[in-house]
Design an enzyme around this catalytic site. Structure first.
Site, PDB file in Angstrom:
ATOM      1  NE  ARG A  15      23.808  80.254  33.644  1.00 33.51           N
ATOM      2  CZ  ARG A  15      24.381  79.529  32.670  1.00 33.51           C
ATOM      3  NH1 ARG A  15      25.684  79.322  32.645  1.00 33.51           N
ATOM      4  NH2 ARG A  15      23.671  79.038  31.697  1.00 33.51           N
ATOM      5  CB  SER A  57      17.258  81.275  35.286  1.00 37.36           C
ATOM      6  OG  SER A  57      17.108  80.804  33.976  1.00 37.36           O
ATOM      7  CD  GLU A 109      21.225  82.748  36.496  1.00 37.12           C
ATOM      8  OE1 GLU A 109      20.870  81.594  36.195  1.00 37.12           O
ATOM      9  OE2 GLU A 109      21.160  83.705  35.711  1.00 37.12           O
TER      10      GLU A 109
HETATM   11  C1  LIG Z   1      14.974  88.115  30.200  1.00 37.88           C
HETATM   12  C2  LIG Z   1      16.323  87.666  30.713  1.00 37.88           C
HETATM   13  C3  LIG Z   1      16.920  86.535  30.190  1.00 37.88           C
HETATM   14  C4  LIG Z   1      18.184  86.118  30.645  1.00 37.88           C
HETATM   15  N1  LIG Z   1      18.750  84.996  30.104  1.00 37.88           N
HETATM   16  C5  LIG Z   1      19.979  84.584  30.532  1.00 37.88           C
HETATM   17  C6  LIG Z   1      20.587  83.418  29.970  1.00 37.88           C
HETATM   18  O1  LIG Z   1      20.063  82.785  29.055  1.00 37.88           O
HETATM   19  N2  LIG Z   1      21.789  83.030  30.457  1.00 37.88           N
HETATM   20  C7  LIG Z   1      22.429  83.712  31.459  1.00 37.88           C
HETATM   21  O2  LIG Z   1      23.524  83.290  31.855  1.00 37.88           O
HETATM   22  N3  LIG Z   1      21.878  84.829  31.994  1.00 37.88           N
HETATM   23  C8  LIG Z   1      20.684  85.275  31.564  1.00 37.88           C
HETATM   24  N4  LIG Z   1      20.105  86.395  32.115  1.00 37.88           N
HETATM   25  C9  LIG Z   1      20.809  87.114  33.186  1.00 37.88           C
HETATM   26  C10 LIG Z   1      21.630  88.326  32.706  1.00 37.88           C
HETATM   27  O3  LIG Z   1      21.157  88.808  31.485  1.00 37.88           O
HETATM   28  C11 LIG Z   1      23.119  88.019  32.571  1.00 37.88           C
HETATM   29  O4  LIG Z   1      23.638  87.551  33.793  1.00 37.88           O
HETATM   30  C12 LIG Z   1      23.908  89.254  32.129  1.00 37.88           C
HETATM   31  O5  LIG Z   1      25.246  88.906  31.848  1.00 37.88           O
HETATM   32  C13 LIG Z   1      23.913  90.371  33.165  1.00 37.88           C
HETATM   33  O6  LIG Z   1      24.497  91.507  32.540  1.00 37.88           O
HETATM   34  P1  LIG Z   1      24.193  92.949  33.084  1.00 37.88           P
HETATM   35  O7  LIG Z   1      25.073  93.885  32.352  1.00 37.88           O
HETATM   36  O8  LIG Z   1      22.751  93.212  33.055  1.00 37.88           O
HETATM   37  O9  LIG Z   1      24.715  92.804  34.589  1.00 37.88           O
HETATM   38  P2  LIG Z   1      24.117  93.528  35.872  1.00 37.88           P
HETATM   39  O10 LIG Z   1      22.782  92.943  36.201  1.00 37.88           O
HETATM   40  O11 LIG Z   1      24.211  94.988  35.745  1.00 37.88           O
HETATM   41  O12 LIG Z   1      25.157  92.983  36.945  1.00 37.88           O
HETATM   42  C14 LIG Z   1      25.201  91.588  37.223  1.00 37.88           C
HETATM   43  C15 LIG Z   1      26.434  91.297  38.079  1.00 37.88           C
HETATM   44  O13 LIG Z   1      27.614  91.580  37.321  1.00 37.88           O
HETATM   45  C16 LIG Z   1      28.376  92.570  37.988  1.00 37.88           C
HETATM   46  N5  LIG Z   1      29.010  93.417  36.986  1.00 37.88           N
HETATM   47  C17 LIG Z   1      28.388  94.156  36.016  1.00 37.88           C
HETATM   48  N6  LIG Z   1      29.310  94.790  35.282  1.00 37.88           N
HETATM   49  C18 LIG Z   1      30.517  94.461  35.790  1.00 37.88           C
HETATM   50  C19 LIG Z   1      31.871  94.801  35.467  1.00 37.88           C
HETATM   51  N7  LIG Z   1      32.166  95.644  34.483  1.00 37.88           N
HETATM   52  N8  LIG Z   1      32.865  94.271  36.227  1.00 37.88           N
HETATM   53  C20 LIG Z   1      32.614  93.409  37.236  1.00 37.88           C
HETATM   54  N9  LIG Z   1      31.352  93.059  37.591  1.00 37.88           N
HETATM   55  C21 LIG Z   1      30.334  93.572  36.872  1.00 37.88           C
HETATM   56  C22 LIG Z   1      27.384  93.324  38.838  1.00 37.88           C
HETATM   57  O14 LIG Z   1      27.981  93.997  39.925  1.00 37.88           O
HETATM   58  C23 LIG Z   1      26.495  92.202  39.314  1.00 37.88           C
HETATM   59  O15 LIG Z   1      27.094  91.501  40.360  1.00 37.88           O
HETATM   60  C24 LIG Z   1      18.841  86.853  31.668  1.00 37.88           C
HETATM   61  C25 LIG Z   1      18.230  87.999  32.201  1.00 37.88           C
HETATM   62  C26 LIG Z   1      16.982  88.407  31.713  1.00 37.88           C
HETATM   63  C27 LIG Z   1      16.346  89.653  32.270  1.00 37.88           C
END
Ligand SMILES: Cc1cc2nc3c(=O)[nH]c(=O)nc-3n(C[C@H](O)[C@H](O)[C@H](O)COP(=O)(O)OP(=O)(O)OC[C@H]3O[C@@H](n4cnc5c(N)ncnc54)[C@H](O)[C@@H]3O)c2cc1C
Length: 361
Positions: A162, A248, A351
């Protein structure tokens, strides 16, 4: 001024001083450069599924990343396989589905994870024994320190559990040059075929009726993963409050062998290059926090009046039951974290990116 809550899966967060939505790489770079020219802090939001934004909001520009597009290149890999270039804002689960339809395997265990492709390298997104570092070839980034586009290869990204270079160079809130690297697009290298990579996770192997290490039809792996994730509230569903979370909330702690040895024998312990990896969910449950903790009629309901609770399907997810504030989610998180520390002497760490100065993590 509208709040950022609607842009996040937890549904909390106050307003930003400014919000810009971008739909191409050029617009993304331009938005970041504008903010930098004005010494304005930047918060990148894509799917909003790994962010806890405080009720006070963000004193800077929230850049909402909506670029999209997937390009397959079956010729590019000298070692065979398919190169897949995905624009940062593309919905991640659509990437997984498209790769399987194209006849490429490797991403199927990561089905159903909410959010965008560009955020996957940020915390080396993973599930069911696989993470993106297994198939990610490189990322194209805008480097805000060097003011230029760069390509960072897998080996440059310091991937770990992570974490990655993208995460460790991210400092929010309040610093005008954070985050250093803005992901523009991501390249994956996948294998051709319709059989999955070897299944690395017992629960998934059991669901598929195969042994750990065996392969299975990749489309069946995707279906099994989606079903398992749904049973735990780990696929974001707008109508289901058990999924209104960041997935998580705490990472699995990594401790030294002596600390692990002090835990009851039933505590899951996994070898890790940095020590012993524990299960945060086990620690939470065994510190007295059951699924649904905090709902009316359960212990902990007094903390937030039932507005925020542990998911009724998974103790690691902190959920907004409908009208929770960021303060409610934070109060519950700190209560659970402190309870685990009292019970086991182990501190859990969040996380998601916490964009708030109002809690001491
Ligand atoms: C129901 C649920 C289940 C999940 N299950 C998992 C799982 O199984 N495994 C796991 O690892 N995660 C999981 N997650 C967490 C999440 O989905 C992941 O971390 C996902 O990759 C976040 O993507 P996002 O586009 O929503 O990022 P955001 O929430 O929009 O941003 C997250 C971080 O990434 C940064 N970011 C976003 N876009 C960019 C970019 N283009 N360049 C640089 N930085 C950027 C943001 O600034 C922030 O710091 C889960 C979340 C939920 C709600």
């Amino acid at each position: 001024m509208s709040t950022l809550a609607a842009l996040t899966t937890t549904g909390v967060g106050g307003p930003a001083a400014g919000t810009v939505e971008v739909s191409t790489e050029d617009e993304l770079i331009a938005a970041v450069r504008d903010a930098d020219a004005n010494h304005t802090p930047v918060l990148l939001i894509a799917g909003g599924s790994n962010l806890l934004i405080g009720d006070e909001g963000f004193d800077g520009t929230a850049i909402v990343v909506r670029s999209s597009g997937i390009d397959f290149n079956d010729e590019a890999g000298s070692c065979g396989g398919t190169f897949l270039t995905v624009q940062a804002g593309h919905v991640w689960d659509e990437v997984v589905a498209a790769s399987l339809e194209h006849g490429s395997v490797g991403l199927e265990p990561l089905s159903g994870i909410p959010g965008s492709a560009g955020a996957t390298p940020f915390q080396n997104v993973g599930a069911y024994g696989t993470d993106v570092s297994h198939t990610l070839a490189s990322v194209r980034v805008w480097d805000r320190v060097e003011n230029r586009i760069r390509t960072l290869f897998n080996g440059d990204l310091d991937f770990g559990y992570r974490t990655s270079l993208l995460k460790t160079t991210n400092y929010v809130p309040g610093i005008a040059y954070a985050p250093r690297f803005v992901v523009l697009s991501v390249d994956f290298q996948l294998l051709p075929g319709d059989l999955s990579a070897p299944i690395r996770y017992t629960q998934l192997a059991d669901a598929l009726g195969v042994t750990v290490g065996a392969k299975a039809p990749a489309a069946e792996v995707r279906e099994a993963v989606l079903a398992l994730r749904d049973s735990k509230g780990m696929v974001y569903r707008p109508g289901d409050p058990d999924t209104h979370s960041t997935g998580s909330f705490f990472t699995n702690p990594i401790v030294d062998a002596a600390t692990a040895a002090r835990l009851p024998e039933s505590a899951p312990c996994y070898p890790d290059p940095r020590g012993v990896k524990l299960s945060a969910a086990w620690l939470i449950e065994n510190a007295g926090f059951a699924k649904g903790y905090g709902l009316p009629g359960t212990p902990g309901a007094n903390i937030t009046g039932g507005r925020a609770s542990l998911s009724t399907k998974h103790t690691l997810a902190l959920t907004n039951r409908g009208d929770a504030s960021a303060a409610d989610i934070t109060a519950l998180a700190l209560h659970v974290r402190d309870g685990v520390e009292r019970a086991f002497g182990i501190r859990l760490h969040p996380e998601p990116l916490v964009v708030s100065s109002s809690a001491d993590w």
